[in-house]
Scaffold this active site. Structure first.
Site, PDB file in Angstrom:
ATOM      1  N   TYR A  20      -1.847  -0.876  10.343  1.00 37.47           N
ATOM      2  CA  TYR A  20      -1.895  -1.155   8.901  1.00 37.47           C
ATOM      3  C   TYR A  20      -0.617  -0.651   8.237  1.00 37.47           C
ATOM      4  CZ  TYR A  20      -3.830  -1.107   4.100  1.00 37.47           C
ATOM      5  OH  TYR A  20      -4.061  -1.304   2.762  1.00 37.47           O
TER       6      TYR A  20
ATOM      7  N   SER B  35       0.853  -1.206   0.000  1.00 36.77           N
ATOM      8  CA  SER B  35       0.000   0.000   0.000  1.00 36.77           C
ATOM      9  C   SER B  35       0.881   1.245   0.000  1.00 36.77           C
ATOM     10  CB  SER B  35      -0.858   0.010   1.259  1.00 36.77           C
ATOM     11  OG  SER B  35      -1.521   1.244   1.410  1.00 36.77           O
TER      12      SER B  35
HETATM   13  N1  LIG Z   1      -8.578  -0.590  -1.909  1.00 36.17           N
HETATM   14  C1  LIG Z   1      -7.542   0.203  -1.695  1.00 36.17           C
HETATM   15  O1  LIG Z   1      -7.631   1.432  -1.805  1.00 36.17           O
HETATM   16  C2  LIG Z   1      -6.219  -0.381  -1.295  1.00 36.17           C
HETATM   17  C3  LIG Z   1      -5.122   0.476  -1.254  1.00 36.17           C
HETATM   18  C4  LIG Z   1      -3.892  -0.025  -0.884  1.00 36.17           C
HETATM   19  C5  LIG Z   1      -3.746  -1.365  -0.577  1.00 36.17           C
HETATM   20  N2  LIG Z   1      -4.838  -2.182  -0.633  1.00 36.17           N
HETATM   21  C6  LIG Z   1      -4.624  -3.595  -0.295  1.00 36.17           C
HETATM   22  O2  LIG Z   1      -5.125  -4.413  -1.327  1.00 36.17           O
HETATM   23  C7  LIG Z   1      -5.578  -5.660  -0.793  1.00 36.17           C
HETATM   24  C8  LIG Z   1      -7.009  -5.895  -1.239  1.00 36.17           C
HETATM   25  O3  LIG Z   1      -7.797  -4.813  -0.795  1.00 36.17           O
HETATM   26  P1  LIG Z   1      -9.277  -4.562  -1.316  1.00 36.17           P
HETATM   27  O4  LIG Z   1      -9.472  -3.089  -1.264  1.00 36.17           O
HETATM   28  O5  LIG Z   1      -9.522  -5.302  -2.549  1.00 36.17           O
HETATM   29  O6  LIG Z   1     -10.083  -5.215  -0.083  1.00 36.17           O
HETATM   30  P2  LIG Z   1     -11.590  -5.751  -0.025  1.00 36.17           P
HETATM   31  O7  LIG Z   1     -12.404  -5.097  -1.050  1.00 36.17           O
HETATM   32  O8  LIG Z   1     -11.992  -5.617   1.420  1.00 36.17           O
HETATM   33  O9  LIG Z   1     -11.426  -7.304  -0.363  1.00 36.17           O
HETATM   34  C9  LIG Z   1     -10.641  -8.074   0.493  1.00 36.17           C
HETATM   35  C10 LIG Z   1     -10.716  -9.520   0.090  1.00 36.17           C
HETATM   36  O10 LIG Z   1      -9.905 -10.269   1.003  1.00 36.17           O
HETATM   37  C11 LIG Z   1     -10.721 -11.216   1.705  1.00 36.17           C
HETATM   38  N3  LIG Z   1     -10.158 -11.328   3.058  1.00 36.17           N
HETATM   39  C12 LIG Z   1     -10.106 -10.394   4.022  1.00 36.17           C
HETATM   40  N4  LIG Z   1      -9.505 -10.881   5.110  1.00 36.17           N
HETATM   41  C13 LIG Z   1      -9.156 -12.153   4.813  1.00 36.17           C
HETATM   42  C14 LIG Z   1      -8.504 -13.188   5.531  1.00 36.17           C
HETATM   43  N5  LIG Z   1      -8.110 -13.021   6.783  1.00 36.17           N
HETATM   44  N6  LIG Z   1      -8.289 -14.354   4.910  1.00 36.17           N
HETATM   45  C15 LIG Z   1      -8.700 -14.559   3.633  1.00 36.17           C
HETATM   46  N7  LIG Z   1      -9.326 -13.624   2.907  1.00 36.17           N
HETATM   47  C16 LIG Z   1      -9.555 -12.439   3.513  1.00 36.17           C
HETATM   48  C17 LIG Z   1     -12.141 -10.686   1.608  1.00 36.17           C
HETATM   49  O11 LIG Z   1     -13.149 -11.673   1.686  1.00 36.17           O
HETATM   50  P3  LIG Z   1     -13.731 -12.158   3.116  1.00 36.17           P
HETATM   51  O12 LIG Z   1     -14.122 -10.938   3.857  1.00 36.17           O
HETATM   52  O13 LIG Z   1     -14.872 -13.061   2.757  1.00 36.17           O
HETATM   53  O14 LIG Z   1     -12.621 -12.893   3.787  1.00 36.17           O
HETATM   54  C18 LIG Z   1     -12.117 -10.096   0.197  1.00 36.17           C
HETATM   55  O15 LIG Z   1     -12.256 -11.102  -0.772  1.00 36.17           O
HETATM   56  C19 LIG Z   1      -5.413  -5.544   0.723  1.00 36.17           C
HETATM   57  O16 LIG Z   1      -4.205  -6.155   1.099  1.00 36.17           O
HETATM   58  C20 LIG Z   1      -5.346  -4.056   0.952  1.00 36.17           C
HETATM   59  O17 LIG Z   1      -4.645  -3.725   2.126  1.00 36.17           O
HETATM   60  C21 LIG Z   1      -6.074  -1.734  -0.977  1.00 36.17           C
END
Ligand SMILES: NC(=O)c1ccc[n+]([C@@H]2O[C@H](COP(=O)([O-])OP(=O)(O)OC[C@H]3O[C@@H](n4cnc5c(N)ncnc54)[C@H](OP(=O)(O)O)[C@@H]3O)[C@@H](O)[C@H]2O)c1
Length: 252
Positions: free
Chosen positions: A155, A142
Site C-alpha cells: 500500500y 495517503s
Molecule cells: N480512510 C482513510 O483513512 C484513508 C486514508 C488515506 C488514504 N485513503 C484512500 O482513500 C481512498 C478511499 O478510501 P476509503 O477509506 O473511502 O475506502 P472505503 O471506505 O473502503 O471505500 C472504497 C470505495 O472504493 C470502492 N472500490 C474498492 N476497490 C475498488 C475497485 N477495484 N474498483 C472500483 N471500486 C473499488 C468500494 O466499493 P466496492 O467495494 O463495492 O468496490 C468503495 O466504494 C482509497 O484510495 C484509500 O487508499 C483512505
C-alpha cells in the site's frame, strides 16, 4: 467559480467513504457525476438515492483493476459526454501484513488497484480530458505515501508511486490543459478503517500522534477534491495536499 456547474466528473470507488463524499459534494456544487464500484447492490442503491434527490448521477459496476471494465468506462464517457472535466482516482484497497507474509497474488492485487489502475484509467481517458480544455485529475493518495504508518509495504509503495505519477503526468499534460494533483489523507472515518480504528490502544496512539486530536471525516477530503476540481485552483498542478490534522509536522 466556487462551483462545478457544467462539469462532467468521474469518481472511482464512489459508493462508500471518501468517494461517496466526493460524489455528493460534486453534485451539490452542480457537476454531473459518473461513479463506479464493484458491488452492484451498493451502486444501484446510491444511484437511486441520488436520483430521488434530483441529482444527475450515474453508477456503473466496474472494477478499476480490470482492463475490460476500464474500457467500458471509456466507452461510456465517449458516448455520453465526449469530454471529461474531472477524474478522481479514489478506489483503493489495502491488505495489512508483514512484508514477508504477502502472497504474490495479494501484493500484486494492492499494487494493481492503488497504483496501476489510476495510471491506466488516466491514460485511456486522456483524449476526453484533453477535450475538456480545463481538466483536473485528482489522485487520492495517503499519508502512507510519505511516512511509514504501519499500512504494510505494498500500500505504502503504491501510494508513493501514485504521488510521483501525479507529478510526472502534471508536467507531461500541462500543455494539454490537464492539471493533475493528489490529496493525502491521514486516518479518515470510513468503512476501510472502521475495523482498524475499533482497537482502543491503536486509536489512542493515533490521536496522540495527531495535533488536532481526532481522525478526519470524509467531507474534509471531498472539500479538497472540490477545490482542486474547480477552475479556482487553475494554477495548481503536480501538488500533493496533505490532510492529516498536523500529524506530519509533529515530531514529539
Ligand atoms: N480512510 C482513510 O483513512 C484513508 C486514508 C488515506 C488514504 N485513503 C484512500 O482513500 C481512498 C478511499 O478510501 P476509503 O477509506 O473511502 O475506502 P472505503 O471506505 O473502503 O471505500 C472504497 C470505495 O472504493 C470502492 N472500490 C474498492 N476497490 C475498488 C475497485 N477495484 N474498483 C472500483 N471500486 C473499488 C468500494 O466499493 P466496492 O467495494 O463495492 O468496490 C468503495 O466504494 C482509497 O484510495 C484509500 O487508499 C483512505
Amino acid at each position: 467559480m466556487w462551483k462545478l456547474e457544467k462539469k462532467k466528473a468521474l469518481v472511482t470507488g464512489g459508493t462508500k467513504g471518501i468517494g461517496r463524499a466526493v460524489v455528493i459534494e460534486f453534485l451539490e456544487l452542480g457537476a454531473e457525476v459518473l461513479f463506479t464500484a464493484r458491488n452492484e447492490k451498493d451502486v444501484k442503491k446510491l444511484e437511486a438515492e441520488l436520483e430521488d434527490e434530483g441529482y444527475k448521477a450515474t453508477g456503473v459496476v466496474s472494477d478499476a483493476a480490470i482492463a475490460e471494465d476500464r474500457e467500458a468506462i471509456r466507452n461510456w464517457v465517449a458516448n455520453h459526454w465526449g469530454r471529461l472535466d474531472i477524474l478522481v482516482n479514489n478506489a483503493g484497497i489495502n491488505i495489512r501484513k508483514k512484508a514477508n507474509d504477502y502472497s504474490e497474488e495479494e501484493f500484486r492485487k494492492v499494487v494493481e488497484v492503488d497504483l496501476i489502475a489510476p495510471f491506466e484509467l488516466s491514460r485511456i481517458l486522456f483524449p476526453y480530458l484533453k477535450n475538456s480544455g480545463k481538466a483536473s485529475v485528482i489522485n487520492i493518495a495517503s499519508s502512507a505515501a510519505i511516512q511509514d504508518v504501519g499500512t504494510g509495504v505494498p500500500y505504502a509503495m503504491s501510494k508513493s508511486g501514485l504521488l510521483q505519477q501525479t507529478r510526472s503526468l502534471a508536467v507531461e499534460w500541462a500543455k494539454e490543459g490537464i492539471r493533475v494533483n493528489a490529496v493525502s489523507p491521514w486516518f479518515i472515518k470510513t468503512p476501510l478503517t472502521d475495523g482498524y480504528l475499533q482497537d482502543e490502544e491503536r486509536m489512542k496512539s493515533i490521536l496522540n500522534r495527531t495535533p488536532i486530536g481526532r481522525v478526519g471525516e470524509p467531507e474534509e477530503i471531498s472539500a479538497i477534491a472540490s477545490f482542486l476540481a474547480m477552475n479556482k485552483s487553475s494554477f495548481i498542478t503536480g501538488q500533493n495536499i496533505i490532510a492529516d490534522g498536523g500529524m506530519s509536522v509533529k515530531a514529539l
